[in-house]
Design an enzyme around this catalytic site. Structure first.
Site: not given
Ligand code: PEP
Ligand code: MG
Length: 585
Positions: A191, A298, A433, A456-457, A467, A504
């Site tokens: 947060h 999101r 992802e 990211n995931d 991560r 993304c």
């Molecule tokens: C991702 O996982 O790349 C993604 C964009 O979603 P988040 O970062 O919200 O998990």
């Molecule tokens: Mg994700």
């Protein structure tokens, strides 16, 4: 000089004196009061809690003014705790029965609760413990009759260094005095990180022992794009970064003109750049930076900033606002991505042992249909107001996708029966992802109209690296050839089966990767709004054959180091003035 590679949260480079926020919680001694003073002690306690509530309300309003209504709701959760009789009454009872001072009763209750959260050793609970300690600090500050928080007494421009910041402290940072922020602990999605990033400060988290390595006034450099923190830089490094800062200042000015220019390559191929948002007010930044719409909303942040379960109307209002702000531009609404480090563990009676592999995201929704359907209804209703697309996160199997789509169709039927207007052809897509989704993209292609690659995931699940864990941050990289292979496969499958494919994850905003992503065939990227002009500049400086050559070359490499070097070198060739992100590794 010490160079620390940690987790980048929010871009920008700052150089300045450190302001170290040590754990300000002091030992509160055990003390008792006379019998006849007990009433007065309880009065002091009630007064302090009341004052802390008023401060919190003021902070909430200040955050609302600076950041918009949604982030400000984090304070509502704190306020709810201070209004919670099951928390406050036992403190009063302790004073009443055992005649301890209000200070001791408060410190004892809040700290033992925080300790219980801390001992669970989960990132989520550490965060919760922090919230409790924030309240402890506030109420004790009132009882001691002074502000415990040194942040309130800042005089000059400083870079704040802390073990960990509470959301309250992050939102309260004075932007006229704070240049940037670096913390020992925390993840990209905590947060406090979200709050600080929304303020536009360069932020690096997960610096491990930074707050112990730095003293007040020490010169430090915080590079929020690469996650590098340099402590007491030597002359050469300082000069390097000073040039960097100057170049970036000039860059920012040049980039302002970029917003109105089309995103096309030198040989005329158009690329769409969309913004990633957590709160609707960020759409202003998407548009100001020349974004073409929102490629990832999101939506779960509505849950994270609300003390109670958002209603269908809450969701609908947020989506309506986004649609209105975008004035006909596309809006991709991702369904709730709760779980793992977001929300569910905090409220669960029995937290999961391995939440990132547990009941998160679409799995959580499929097991909590009322919450999921509430959101889907709001999305379906919003489709009558503007061009939305619905996207499902963390899909791993085809059956999961089909089950999810069936639920959406049920919701649509219900809406139809109720005479609610909506778009019957809302494009339905999925995040790619997980390695399973990437490897099976061809099978998924029959069931969706678009893919959005969530690196990211995808990186964390492909490389088995958490991560948000500062201890393994050095292993977390998109330059890994396995990750690149997976991205390539998804783009290919999308092309073959005519499924629009975008990306993304944060990689979309990293300029070193832009040529590679274009070379792999991506024509839509969704990224953090502030990076849109930077990525656009790269796109406007390259042609497709060069990018394709680069992606073939990268495909022949088998180490992250080689990939990084190759990407940096190619970018330098095209835009020599562009500052590479890996210069100090
Ligand atoms: C991702 O996982 O790349 C993604 C964009 O979603 P988040 O970062 O919200 O998990
Ligand atoms: Mg994700």
């Amino acid at each position: 000089m010490e160079v620390i590679k940690a987790i980048p949260v929010s871009p920008g480079v700052v150089i300045g004196p450190a302001f170290v926020l040590h754990d300000v919680l002091e030992r509160v001694a055990y003390q008792t009061v006379h019998k006849e003073d007990v009433k007065r002690e309880i009065k002091r306690l009630d007064h302090a809690v009341g004052e802390a509530i008023r401060d919190l309300e003021a902070d909430r309003d200040r955050a609302a003014e600076k950041l918009g209504p949604e982030p400000a709701k984090i304070f509502e959760a704190h306020l709810a705790l201070l209004h919670d009789r099951t928390l406050i009454d036992p403190i009063r009872e302790r004073v009443e029965t055992d005649r301890v001072t209000a200070e001791f009763a408060v410190a004892e209750a809040f700290r033992s609760l925080a300790e219980r959260f801390r001992s669970m050793e989960s990132e989520v609970f550490r965060q919760k413990a922090n919230d409790i300690l924030d309240l402890d600090r506030r109420v004790l500050g009132k009882l001691f009759g002074r502000t415990v928080d040194r942040l309130a007494r800042l005089t000059g421009p400083v870079i704040v260094v802390a073990h960990e910041l509470t959301p309250g402290q992050a939102a309260g940072l004075d932007l006229t005095k704070v240049l940037g922020l670096a913390t020992d602990a925390g993840g990209r999605t905590s947060h406090a990180s979200i709050m600080a990033a929304a303020l536009g400060l360069p932020v690096v988290v997960g610096c491990q022992r930074l707050s112990l390595q730095v003293n007040d006034g020490d010169e430090i450099i915080v590079d929020g794009r690469t996650g590098v923190v340099v402590v007491r830089p030597d002359e050469e490094t300082l000069e390097h970064y000073q040039r960097d800062v100057e170049r970036r200042a000039q860059d920012e000015a040049d980039l302002k003109t970029m917003a109105s220019l089309p995103t096309v390559t030198l040989d005329g191929t158009a690329v769409s750049l969309m913004g990633n948002i957590e709160f609707t007010h960020e759409i202003d930044a998407v548009l100001a930076n020349g974004g073409d719409g929102v490629g990832l909303y999101r939506t779960e942040f509505l849950h994270l900033t609300s003390p109670t379960e958002p209603t269908e109307e809450d969701h609908f209002k947020a989506y309506t606002r986004a649609i209105e702000m975008l004035e006909g531009r596309p809006l991709t609404l991702r369904t709730l991505d709760l779980g793992a480090d977001k929300y569910t563990q905090e409220r669960a009676e029995e937290p999961e042992r391995n939440p990132f592999l547990g009941l998160r995201s679409i799995r959580y929704c499929l097991q909590n249909l009322p919450i999921f359907k509430t959101q889907l209804r709001a999305m379906v209703r919003a489709s009558a107001l503007g061009p939305i697309r619905i996207m499902f996160p963390l899909i791993c199997t085809v059956m999961e996708l089909r089950q999810t789509k069936m639920i959406l169709h049920d919701v649509m039927e219900e809406c139809q029966d109720e005479g609610i207007e909506f778009d019957r052809d809302i494009p339905i897509g999925m995040m790619v992802e997980t390695p399973s989704a990437a490897l099976m993209a061809r099978s998924f292609a029959r069931d969706v109209s678009f893919f959005s690659i969530g690196t990211n995931d995808l990186i964390q699940y492909t490389l088995a690296v958490d991560r948000g864990n500062e201890r393994v941050a050095n292993l977390y990289t998109g330059a890994n050839p396995a990750v690149i292979q997976l991205v390539k496969g998804v783009v290919r499958a999308g092309k073959r089966f005519d499924v629009e494919t975008s990306l993304c994850g944060e990689l979309a905003g990293e300029v070193e990767y832009t040529m590679l992503l274009i070379g792999l065939g991506l024509r839509t990227l969704s990224l953090v709004p502030s990076q849109i002009p930077h990525v656009k500049r790269v796109i406007r400086s390259v042609d497709i054959p060069t990018c394709e050559r680069l992606s073939r070359k990268i495909g022949s490499l088998d180490s992250e180091r080689q990939v990084r070097r190759c990407l940096s070198e190619e970018l330098q060739k095209v835009l020599p003035e562009m500052v590479g992100g890996w210069s100090v590794e």
